[in-house]
Design a protein around this motif. Structure first.
Motif, PDB file in Angstrom:
ATOM      1  N   THR A  37      22.608  40.879  27.795  1.00 22.49           N
ATOM      2  CA  THR A  37      21.248  41.023  27.276  1.00 22.49           C
ATOM      3  C   THR A  37      20.375  39.848  27.692  1.00 22.49           C
ATOM      4  OG1 THR A  37      21.951  42.359  25.379  1.00 22.49           O
ATOM      5  CG2 THR A  37      19.861  41.168  25.162  1.00 22.49           C
ATOM      6  N   TYR A  96      16.333  48.298  27.753  1.00 21.71           N
ATOM      7  CA  TYR A  96      15.950  46.934  28.147  1.00 21.71           C
ATOM      8  C   TYR A  96      14.578  46.914  28.824  1.00 21.71           C
ATOM      9  CZ  TYR A  96      20.633  45.176  27.112  1.00 21.71           C
ATOM     10  OH  TYR A  96      21.797  44.806  26.478  1.00 21.71           O
ATOM     11  N   ILE A 130      19.180  42.764  21.576  1.00 20.47           N
ATOM     12  CA  ILE A 130      17.821  42.524  22.078  1.00 20.47           C
ATOM     13  C   ILE A 130      16.991  41.744  21.071  1.00 20.47           C
ATOM     14  CG2 ILE A 130      15.634  43.674  22.644  1.00 20.47           C
ATOM     15  CD1 ILE A 130      17.312  45.888  23.985  1.00 20.47           C
TER      16      ILE A 130
END
Length: 324
Positions: free
Chosen positions: A303, A190, A254
């Motif tokens: 996310t 991330y 993502i």
């Protein structure tokens, strides 16, 4: 819980748990401790004390002077680091836990000591891993965690100490950098998605591991510690998780927000071997039945929050943020 001492409070769990507990119980009620000091909220928003948990006398003095009724013992060397420094891992992880247990026994404190999915091993059932099952881990960290679960059970049965714990999966957080765990790749993914738009994973595709977003982990600790003791059959090592994912699944999530995100692989043999010995997906029915465990965040919801928070830190440079 009314007067709480946290060890390892500057780690990935501790910094967020300390802030949440201070919101609930008051700043002065929560003493944070660590072997180092920084200028983050965990040290500045309430009392802080330098503490080496392998020093039993210092541990006892800190808890006694704070008038602690609860010890949350988080200080530990994590899986990948422990495998490169096994003797240090044993001394810190087991010595620190024994000092926490002895302090709790001397002062009559409630004690939380986390376990991990590392407590399982290559021969443990990989899917739907039961609460009670074969535990023969192949790593020093896993051995520490199994021994810790047994020690906490021993202190409960022999001395009546109110010991409780969770088998944490991989924990994902934007508030503090990871600290040497095998599942840290998820946090790194991330961070790098926001920073560079690409990431090289040291864990291979198809390697499914249990994960949980940190807000769910924090609320799980609090909920377990506040649970009615008469409901707890297992007490010290509840399976908890929110999702089972591999690197490709996280990348797909993502790309809903960052379509050009690139993922490739450079496998770290040590961490891959550790991950291969852990379950793919554990069963959390005991936690649901005994203290109403429920995770709020699934993969996509996590996310969205991770990326929003990391982009905010990149734009505004909040104190204590991961530097992007």
């Amino acid at each position: 819980m009314r007067r709480i001492l946290i060890t390892g409070a500057l780690g990935q769990i501790g910094c967020e748990l300390a802030n949440r507990l201070r919101q609930l119980y008051g700043d002065d009620a929560v003493l944070t401790t660590d072997i180092r000091q920084d200028l983050t909220e965990a040290t500045l928003s309430g009392p802080f004390r330098l503490l080496d948990v392998t020093d039993g006398n210092a541990f006892y003095e800190a808890a006694q002077e704070h008038r602690a009724d609860t010890i949350i013992h988080l200080a530990a060397l994590l899986s990948a680091t422990a495998e490169t420094k096994p003797m240090l891992a044993w001394q810190l992880n087991m010595g620190g836990l024994l000092n926490a247990l002895e302090t709790a026994r001397a002062l009559g404190c409630q004690l939380f000591a986390p376990s991990s999915i590392a407590a399982f091993g290559p021969d443990t059932p990989k899917n739907g891993t039961p609460q009670d099952t074969l535990q023969r881990p192949a790593t020093m960290y896993g051995i520490n965690k199994v021994a810790g679960e047994l020690l906490c059970d021993y202190y409960f049965h022999k001395y009546g100490i109110d010991t409780r714990g969770l088998r944490f999966p991989g924990l994902i957080s934007h508030a503090a950098p990871p600290g040497g765990g095998t599942t840290d790749y998820a946090v790194d993914m991330y961070v790098n998605a926001v920073k560079t738009g690409k990431y090289t994973s040291y864990i291979d595709k198809g390697t499914f591991l249990d994960m949980m977003y940190m807000p769910d982990a924090i609320e799980s600790v609090i909920k377990l510690m506040e649970a009615d003791a008469s409901r707890l059959k297992h007490r010290n090592a509840f399976n908890v998780t929110a999702m089972s994912v591999d690197p490709e699944a996280i990348a797909v999530s993502i790309r809903r927000r960052l379509p050009n995100f690139e993922l490739d692989y450079g496998i770290d043999p040590l961490r891959q071997a550790i991950a291969d010995g852990w379950p793919d997906a554990i069963d959390v029915s005991a936690a649901r039945e005994e203290w109403d465990f429920c995770a709020e965040y699934d993969l996509d919801k996590m996310t969205d929050d991770m990326l929003s928070s990391l982009f905010g830190k990149q734009l505004y440079g909040k104190k204590g943020a991961i530097l992007l």
